[in-house]
Write a protein that holds these residues in place. Structure first.
Motif, mmCIF file in Angstrom:
data_model
loop_
_atom_site.group_PDB
_atom_site.id
_atom_site.type_symbol
_atom_site.label_atom_id
_atom_site.label_comp_id
_atom_site.label_asym_id
_atom_site.label_seq_id
_atom_site.Cartn_x
_atom_site.Cartn_y
_atom_site.Cartn_z
ATOM 1 N N THR A 70 0.685 -9.866 -6.215
ATOM 2 C CA THR A 70 -0.262 -8.227 -6.547
ATOM 3 C C THR A 70 0.194 -6.877 -6.796
ATOM 4 N N GLN A 71 -0.738 -5.995 -7.320
ATOM 5 C CA GLN A 71 -0.023 -4.656 -7.696
ATOM 6 C C GLN A 71 -0.476 -3.565 -6.464
ATOM 7 N N THR A 72 -2.305 -4.987 -6.065
ATOM 8 C CA THR A 72 -2.702 -3.239 -5.120
ATOM 9 C C THR A 72 -3.255 -4.373 -3.580
ATOM 10 N N GLY A 73 -2.437 -5.197 -3.309
ATOM 11 C CA GLY A 73 -3.187 -6.462 -2.068
ATOM 12 C C GLY A 73 -3.067 -5.185 -0.984
ATOM 13 N N ASN A 74 -3.959 -5.464 0.687
ATOM 14 C CA ASN A 74 -2.862 -5.170 1.362
ATOM 15 C C ASN A 74 -2.566 -5.883 2.625
ATOM 16 N N VAL B 245 -4.114 2.654 -7.039
ATOM 17 C CA VAL B 245 -5.548 2.405 -6.019
ATOM 18 C C VAL B 245 -6.781 3.598 -6.169
ATOM 19 N N SER B 246 -5.628 4.896 -6.246
ATOM 20 C CA SER B 246 -5.723 6.083 -5.528
ATOM 21 C C SER B 246 -6.254 6.197 -7.306
ATOM 22 N N GLY B 247 -6.297 6.004 -8.575
ATOM 23 C CA GLY B 247 -7.406 6.226 -9.795
ATOM 24 C C GLY B 247 -8.029 5.259 -9.344
ATOM 25 N N TYR B 248 -8.261 4.212 -8.719
ATOM 26 C CA TYR B 248 -9.443 3.433 -8.724
ATOM 27 C C TYR B 248 -10.285 4.613 -7.750
ATOM 28 N N LEU B 249 -9.954 5.157 -6.598
ATOM 29 C CA LEU B 249 -11.122 5.998 -5.876
ATOM 30 C C LEU B 249 -11.398 6.932 -6.362
ATOM 31 N N ALA B 250 -10.683 8.034 -7.157
ATOM 32 C CA ALA B 250 -10.967 8.802 -8.020
ATOM 33 C C ALA B 250 -12.729 8.487 -9.478
ATOM 34 N N ALA B 251 -12.328 7.230 -9.427
ATOM 35 C CA ALA B 251 -13.255 6.449 -10.396
ATOM 36 C C ALA B 251 -13.907 6.487 -9.232
ATOM 37 N N CYS B 252 -14.210 5.863 -8.460
ATOM 38 C CA CYS B 252 -15.449 5.440 -7.785
ATOM 39 C C CYS B 252 -16.019 6.264 -6.760
ATOM 40 N N ASP B 253 -15.291 8.030 -6.359
ATOM 41 C CA ASP B 253 -16.106 8.908 -6.163
ATOM 42 C C ASP B 253 -16.726 9.486 -7.786
ATOM 43 N N GLU C 277 1.098 -1.101 0.089
ATOM 44 C CA GLU C 277 0.063 -0.066 -0.492
ATOM 45 C C GLU C 277 0.903 1.385 -0.136
ATOM 46 N N LYS C 278 1.357 1.501 -0.601
ATOM 47 C CA LYS C 278 2.547 2.713 -1.148
ATOM 48 C C LYS C 278 3.681 2.688 -2.161
ATOM 49 N N ALA C 279 3.753 4.097 -2.616
ATOM 50 C CA ALA C 279 4.467 4.530 -4.525
ATOM 51 C C ALA C 279 4.830 3.436 -4.147
ATOM 52 N N SER C 280 5.174 3.117 -5.328
ATOM 53 C CA SER C 280 6.304 2.207 -6.539
ATOM 54 C C SER C 280 7.663 3.198 -6.114
ATOM 55 N N LEU C 281 8.801 1.978 -5.468
ATOM 56 C CA LEU C 281 9.928 2.844 -5.980
ATOM 57 C C LEU C 281 10.928 3.457 -6.665
ATOM 58 N N ALA C 282 10.474 4.457 -7.011
ATOM 59 C CA ALA C 282 11.178 5.172 -7.760
ATOM 60 C C ALA C 282 12.570 4.016 -8.574
ATOM 61 N N GLY C 283 12.807 4.420 -10.270
ATOM 62 C CA GLY C 283 13.225 3.368 -10.811
ATOM 63 C C GLY C 283 13.654 1.820 -10.612
ATOM 64 N N ALA C 284 12.624 1.445 -9.846
ATOM 65 C CA ALA C 284 12.587 -0.159 -9.833
ATOM 66 C C ALA C 284 11.773 -0.363 -10.581
ATOM 67 N N VAL C 285 11.245 0.593 -11.611
ATOM 68 C CA VAL C 285 10.849 -0.139 -12.916
ATOM 69 C C VAL C 285 8.492 -0.612 -12.768
ATOM 70 N N SER C 286 8.295 -0.777 -12.336
ATOM 71 C CA SER C 286 7.134 -1.763 -11.527
ATOM 72 C C SER C 286 6.116 -1.722 -12.315
ATOM 73 N N GLN C 287 5.702 -2.883 -12.385
ATOM 74 C CA GLN C 287 4.559 -3.318 -12.691
ATOM 75 C C GLN C 287 3.623 -3.153 -13.199
ATOM 76 N N ARG C 288 3.007 -2.239 -12.160
ATOM 77 C CA ARG C 288 1.864 -1.633 -11.971
ATOM 78 C C ARG C 288 1.553 -0.422 -12.518
ATOM 79 N N ALA C 289 0.437 -0.199 -12.585
ATOM 80 C CA ALA C 289 0.032 1.049 -13.215
ATOM 81 C C ALA C 289 -0.322 2.518 -12.955
ATOM 82 N N CYS C 290 -0.640 2.946 -13.770
ATOM 83 C CA CYS C 290 -0.672 4.628 -12.973
ATOM 84 C C CYS C 290 -2.399 4.842 -12.310
ATOM 85 N N VAL C 291 -2.496 6.227 -11.850
ATOM 86 C CA VAL C 291 -3.391 6.721 -11.080
ATOM 87 C C VAL C 291 -4.592 6.826 -12.282
ATOM 88 N N PHE C 292 -3.851 7.015 -13.364
ATOM 89 C CA PHE C 292 -4.801 7.497 -14.818
ATOM 90 C C PHE C 292 -5.480 6.362 -15.004
#
Length: 449
Positions: free
Chosen positions: A350-354, A161-169, A25-40
């Motif tokens: 997972t990309q978004t697990g807690n 996850v921030s993008g999920y929240l924006a969409a739900c709003d 539940e943290k921002a991806s590490l800069a430079g780690a080339v995460s598989q996770r997608a962005c807010v948009f």
């Protein structure tokens, strides 16, 4: 292959007697080339399947490449959502502002397509220069008479996850603009909304068919095959069933708190979870006719698909499996499915697990399993190789990594075109796993080494 020191706490190796701990539940590490997608991307994943809405991206044209055509979300009616609209911001717009361009685009598109609603997505550059989406959307809504809803989704503004929240709003704003919400009408008996199913390869229609066969009315689907009028009728349902809790859990809680509609978490991936979910829904409504129909449906579906699934078991039994998917609910269902097929899950991420998700996953897996949050290609390669995995279940970004490593692959993300939900989907899933594992190409690759 070396793992970045800052990433070590996001990787847990299950051992007997060792207490569970993982960073997530943290921002991806800069430079780690995460598989996770962005807010948009997170916002687009959730909102794009609303079929009769116009989805306008306020930003550079590159962001508009993320369209229906790289997803498999199907529609039963309108196809407006299959278009990708963009304000195509240039350097001049970045310097002097893109608000006039957005106003012009909204006017032109609404007049031409007459959608039921409009979602306007902000992107990274809009987040930087500060174009006033709220004000422009409000004006466009007054002029057009349509819901025009801003989606605050600048890519750098958090995680997927921030993008999920924006969409739900944005969805909740849409619901609040409808008559069902404003007039507080009576709910429909034995009815529900489906949250967090995106109708990939017609999966939603498989689930709807099961629900209708046991006597449950589906008021709205949010957001797979979603329609604006149906979504605005969501307050008329007596229950929300929540499939992808990662993307829609926030909306389910918001509706429960504001409207009073309760929700239950379900999953229609895998035979065991499909049966469990149907019984949970039947037990909630507590009506003998629904209970009887549920029992009959499960017997019929098991008789139809069970023997077909069984014939693939021998080829899958004993194989080592890696799982890397977006949401934790899917990872848990996959672990159960592979346990039933007597395969060994050796890697789960997972990309978004807690923390609760990962603790549950740890309890479901055997000692030696690697559990990982927000991984990257180096880590994936390292652990798939170390654990001698025979197959990886993932999405399009993981596909070619698996192929290059010479192991089987099953696409369980939104880019696939075939259903994996319900009893019919479980057969498709088992066949896909078997076909990939048994492909002669892996033997040829070994011979070539």
């Amino acid at each position: 292959m070396q793992i970045l020191a800052e990433r070590e706490k996001s990787i847990y190796r299950k051992t007997s007697g060792c207490s569970f701990s993982i960073d997530c539940e943290k921002a991806s590490l800069a430079g780690a080339v995460s598989q996770r997608a962005c807010v948009f991307c997170g916002a687009r994943v959730v909102l794009n399947p609303i079929t009769d809405a116009l989805h306008l991206i306020h930003g550079p044209i590159g962001c508009a490449s993320y369209t229906w055509d790289i997803r498999g979300s199907l529609t039963s009616d309108s196809e407006i959502y299959r278009n990708s609209f963009s304000t195509d911001m240039k350097e001049k717009d970045v310097i002097f502002g893109g608000e006039q361009k957005l106003r012009s685009a909204l006017k032109e598109l609404i007049e031409k397509f007459r959608p039921k609603a409009v979602f306007v997505f902000s992107t990274c550059i809009v987040g930087i220069i500060g174009d006033d989406l709220e004000s422009i959307c409000k004006t466009a809504e007054l002029e057009s008479g349509l819901p025009v809803i801003p989606v605050q989704s600048p890519g750098f503004g958090g995680t997927k996850v921030s993008g999920y929240l924006a969409a739900c709003d944005a969805i909740f704003k849409l619901i609040c603009k409808g008559d069902a919400y404003k007039t507080k009408r009576e709910t429909i008996p034995y009815s529900l909304n489906i949250l967090g199913d995106f109708n990939i390869g017609a999966e939603l229609w498989i689930v709807k068919d099961c629900l209708e066969r046991i006597g449950i009315s589906v008021v709205s689907t949010i957001t797979g095959d979603g329609k604006i009028s149906e979504i605005q009728n969501a307050p008329l349902a007596q229950l929300n069933i929540l499939q992808c809790a990662g993307s829609m859990g926030y909306l389910a809680k918001k509706i429960q708190e504001d409207i009073g509609t309760p929700f239950i978490k379900i999953s229609f991936f895998g035979q065991d979870d499909t049966i469990r979910s149907l019984w949970m829904i039947a037990e909630y409504f507590n009506k003998k006719e629904i209970t009887d129909k549920t029992e009959k449906l499960i017997k019929e579906e098991m008789a139809k698909y069970g023997p077909k699934i069984e014939k693939y078991r021998a080829g899958i039994k004993g194989k080592k499996i890696g799982i890397y998917v977006g949401g934790a609910f899917k990872a848990k269902s996959l672990i159960k499915a592979f346990n039933r097929l007597e395969a060994e899950v050796v890697f789960v991420g997972t990309q978004t697990g807690n923390k609760e998700d990962y603790a549950e996953i740890s309890n479901m897996t055997k000692p030696g399993t690697v559990i990982i949050d927000d991984t990257n290609p180096i880590e994936l390669s390292k652990y798939l190789k170390n654990k001698k995995a025979d197959l990886l279940v993932g999405g399009v970004k993981e596909r070619y990594l698996a192929y290059k490593m010479g192991i089987g692959f099953c696409d369980h993300n939104h880019e696939r075109k075939f259903p994996l939900a319900g009893f019919a989907g479980d057969l498709e899933f088992t066949r896909e796993i078997h076909t990939s594992l048994m492909s002669p190409v892996w033997r040829i690759m070994e011979d070539e080494k």
